[in-house]
Design a protein around this motif. Structure first.
Motif, PDB file in Angstrom:
ATOM      1  N   SER A 189     -10.299  10.735   0.210  1.00 38.67           N
ATOM      2  CA  SER A 189      -9.027  10.454   0.558  1.00 38.67           C
ATOM      3  C   SER A 189      -8.021  11.470   0.403  1.00 38.67           C
ATOM      4  CB  SER A 189      -8.657   9.265  -0.252  1.00 38.67           C
ATOM      5  OG  SER A 189      -9.444   8.268  -0.014  1.00 38.67           O
ATOM      6  N   PRO A 190      -7.067  11.883   1.356  1.00 43.22           N
ATOM      7  CA  PRO A 190      -6.282  12.914   1.110  1.00 43.22           C
ATOM      8  C   PRO A 190      -5.164  12.664   0.080  1.00 43.22           C
ATOM      9  CG  PRO A 190      -5.406  11.299   3.084  1.00 43.22           C
ATOM     10  CD  PRO A 190      -6.764  10.903   2.661  1.00 43.22           C
ATOM     11  N   PRO A 191      -4.716  13.522  -0.641  1.00 43.18           N
ATOM     12  CA  PRO A 191      -3.694  13.067  -1.674  1.00 43.18           C
ATOM     13  C   PRO A 191      -2.496  12.992  -1.043  1.00 43.18           C
ATOM     14  CG  PRO A 191      -4.147  15.667  -1.464  1.00 43.18           C
ATOM     15  CD  PRO A 191      -4.836  14.832  -0.453  1.00 43.18           C
ATOM     16  N   PRO A 192      -1.637  12.152  -1.944  1.00 45.72           N
ATOM     17  CA  PRO A 192      -0.205  11.906  -1.160  1.00 45.72           C
ATOM     18  C   PRO A 192       0.483  13.044  -1.055  1.00 45.72           C
ATOM     19  CG  PRO A 192      -0.653  10.748  -3.591  1.00 45.72           C
ATOM     20  CD  PRO A 192      -1.924  11.634  -3.129  1.00 45.72           C
ATOM     21  N   LEU A 193       1.590  12.925   0.024  1.00 44.43           N
ATOM     22  CA  LEU A 193       2.237  13.771   0.276  1.00 44.43           C
ATOM     23  C   LEU A 193       3.010  14.761  -0.686  1.00 44.43           C
ATOM     24  CD1 LEU A 193       3.289  15.454   2.979  1.00 44.43           C
ATOM     25  CD2 LEU A 193       5.288  13.790   3.247  1.00 44.43           C
ATOM     26  N   HIS A 194       3.708  13.873  -1.594  1.00 42.50           N
ATOM     27  CA  HIS A 194       4.347  14.071  -2.791  1.00 42.50           C
ATOM     28  C   HIS A 194       3.571  13.729  -4.029  1.00 42.50           C
ATOM     29  CE1 HIS A 194       7.465  15.091  -0.110  1.00 42.50           C
ATOM     30  NE2 HIS A 194       7.605  13.828   0.303  1.00 42.50           N
ATOM     31  N   ALA A 231      -5.242  -7.935   5.133  1.00 46.21           N
ATOM     32  CA  ALA A 231      -6.050  -8.076   6.497  1.00 46.21           C
ATOM     33  C   ALA A 231      -6.464  -6.470   6.962  1.00 46.21           C
ATOM     34  CB  ALA A 231      -5.476  -8.759   7.422  1.00 46.21           C
ATOM     35  N   SER A 232      -5.649  -5.711   6.699  1.00 48.40           N
ATOM     36  CA  SER A 232      -5.673  -4.374   7.111  1.00 48.40           C
ATOM     37  C   SER A 232      -4.925  -3.494   6.237  1.00 48.40           C
ATOM     38  CB  SER A 232      -5.170  -4.146   8.686  1.00 48.40           C
ATOM     39  OG  SER A 232      -3.886  -4.270   8.647  1.00 48.40           O
ATOM     40  N   ALA A 233      -5.357  -2.206   6.303  1.00 46.32           N
ATOM     41  CA  ALA A 233      -4.251  -1.122   5.503  1.00 46.32           C
ATOM     42  C   ALA A 233      -2.906  -1.186   5.942  1.00 46.32           C
ATOM     43  CB  ALA A 233      -4.943   0.314   5.811  1.00 46.32           C
ATOM     44  N   SER A 234      -2.571  -1.393   7.372  1.00 46.11           N
ATOM     45  CA  SER A 234      -1.437  -1.430   7.726  1.00 46.11           C
ATOM     46  C   SER A 234      -0.603  -2.445   7.189  1.00 46.11           C
ATOM     47  CB  SER A 234      -1.525  -1.453   9.340  1.00 46.11           C
ATOM     48  OG  SER A 234      -2.030  -0.401  10.019  1.00 46.11           O
ATOM     49  N   LEU A 258       6.830   4.911  -0.597  1.00 49.46           N
ATOM     50  CA  LEU A 258       5.560   4.678   0.014  1.00 49.46           C
ATOM     51  C   LEU A 258       4.897   6.220   0.179  1.00 49.46           C
ATOM     52  CD1 LEU A 258       6.589   2.220   2.758  1.00 49.46           C
ATOM     53  CD2 LEU A 258       5.391   1.699   0.657  1.00 49.46           C
ATOM     54  N   ARG A 259       5.769   7.102   0.528  1.00 50.38           N
ATOM     55  CA  ARG A 259       4.885   8.446   0.892  1.00 50.38           C
ATOM     56  C   ARG A 259       4.452   9.121  -0.638  1.00 50.38           C
ATOM     57  NH1 ARG A 259       5.554  11.214   5.725  1.00 50.38           N
ATOM     58  NH2 ARG A 259       6.731  10.408   7.266  1.00 50.38           N
ATOM     59  N   PHE A 264      -0.261   6.689   1.391  1.00 51.64           N
ATOM     60  CA  PHE A 264      -0.007   7.648   2.511  1.00 51.64           C
ATOM     61  C   PHE A 264      -0.858   8.126   3.253  1.00 51.64           C
ATOM     62  CE2 PHE A 264       0.721  11.802   3.936  1.00 51.64           C
ATOM     63  CZ  PHE A 264       1.585  11.812   4.911  1.00 51.64           C
ATOM     64  N   ARG A 265      -0.701   8.156   4.660  1.00 49.68           N
ATOM     65  CA  ARG A 265      -1.714   8.644   5.637  1.00 49.68           C
ATOM     66  C   ARG A 265      -0.860   9.608   6.625  1.00 49.68           C
ATOM     67  NH1 ARG A 265      -4.347   7.276   2.243  1.00 49.68           N
ATOM     68  NH2 ARG A 265      -6.263   6.261   2.211  1.00 49.68           N
ATOM     69  N   PRO A 266      -1.320  10.704   7.165  1.00 49.96           N
ATOM     70  CA  PRO A 266      -0.752  11.566   8.211  1.00 49.96           C
ATOM     71  C   PRO A 266      -0.386  10.609   9.182  1.00 49.96           C
ATOM     72  CG  PRO A 266      -2.409  12.646   7.209  1.00 49.96           C
ATOM     73  CD  PRO A 266      -2.759  11.113   6.517  1.00 49.96           C
ATOM     74  N   ARG A 267      -1.126   9.775   9.702  1.00 50.28           N
ATOM     75  CA  ARG A 267      -0.936   8.917  10.876  1.00 50.28           C
ATOM     76  C   ARG A 267       0.432   8.230  10.937  1.00 50.28           C
ATOM     77  NH1 ARG A 267      -1.713   3.482  11.052  1.00 50.28           N
ATOM     78  NH2 ARG A 267      -2.756   2.682   8.992  1.00 50.28           N
TER      79      ARG A 267
END
Length: 295
Positions: A189-194, A231-234, A258-259, A264-267
């Motif tokens: 999993s990518p790390p958070p942006l911050h 129901a989903s990550a979204s 949130l970021r 956080f995800r790049p999408r």
């Protein structure tokens, strides 16, 4: 599609009363989404897929599909409900792994390791592998062995009955395999942006959120990044936005919090609406328009 479902759907899942028809509806992004629905008064109405009063038997759902009342049917997954061998169901969603009637080596290896019922997705380009087993808290999507993987443990799964050749006709219990796959997703999993808690006032805001009655949800979403139960990550991100909106109505502050979270995800930065708003901006606006409160 009903022919494939009648002949290919696993026998042990036919007895369940956990099905809903769906209707294809355009999303803000322009793509078509599968909207779980109920049939009433000769038309479909969107419903919460976890509202058990709307759930149908497999045969009743197929009758609606046969009659042209819907675009397809789906299975409701709930990680709190034991279905097979005292275990809940889970689906491994592999997007864009099917090309020219074949799957890549990495996808073939994973499907072989899971050794359970697998079917083509509605698009014909992906695979769903359905197994029984618990998934530990943590990441539910990401990359593992060069594959884009999503573990669907709670939510709505559109089904086709188009079993992938060579895979079993039944659903197997695979708790160990699920745990290993989920561990691989967590590791990748990518790390958070911050990284770390939000700076300055944002840290105070997060501390304030953790004093509220719904602090366990704040901890689970914003600190642990655990999206299980949604129901989903979204939907989990939307729920997190509503939690933060309890303390601030500033979209920029909500986005910063949130970021800084493991969610956080790049999408998030992709354009999602016709007026150019990003997905995360659109999600935060939805949360603010819905008002505040526990989710």
């Amino acid at each position: 599609m009903t022919g494939a479902l009648r002949s290919g759907w696993p026998p042990e899942l036919r007895r369940l009363r956990t099905y809903l028809p769906y209707q294809l509806r355009p999303r803000a992004s322009g793509r078509l989404g599968k909207c779980p629905s109920r049939w009433a008064g000769r038309q479909l109405y969107p419903v919460n897929p976890h509202a058990a009063e709307h759930h149908l038997s497999f045969e009743r759902a197929l009758e609606l599909l046969d009659a042209g009342c819907c675009d397809g049917i789906g299975l409701i997954l709930d990680e709190r409900v034991a279905v097979l061998n005292r275990l809940p169901l889970a689906a491994i969603d592999l997007d864009d792994v099917v090309s020219a009637g074949a799957i890549g080596a990495a996808a073939a290896t994973l499907v072989g390791e899971l050794a359970s019922y697998a079917e083509l997705s509605v698009s014909g380009h992906g695979l769903h592998v359905i197994v029984a087993g618990h998934v530990p808290p943590g990441a539910r999507r990401g990359r593992a062995e060069n594959l884009s993987v999503e573990l669907i443990t709670t939510g709505f799964l559109a089904v086709t009955g188009r079993r992938w050749p060579g895979t079993p006709t039944d659903v197997a219990s695979r708790p160990g395999e699920l745990a290993r796959l989920q561990a691989a997703l967590c590791a990748a999993s990518p790390p958070p942006l911050h990284p770390g808690p939000p700076p300055g006032d944002h840290a105070d805001l997060l501390s304030a959120l953790l004093t509220q009655r719904n602090a366990p949800k704040v901890q689970r979403l914003l600190l642990d990044g655990d999206v299980s139960g949604y129901a989903s990550a979204s939907e989990a991100v939307y729920a997190a936005a509503r939690l933060v909106a309890w303390r601030t109505r500033d979209p920029a502050v909500i986005e910063a919090v949130l970021r800084a979270s493991p969610l956080f995800r790049p999408r998030w930065d992709r354009r999602a609406t016709a007026d150019g708003r990003s997905w995360i901006a659109h999600t935060i606006r939805r949360a603010l328009d819905a008002g505040t409160g526990a989710t």
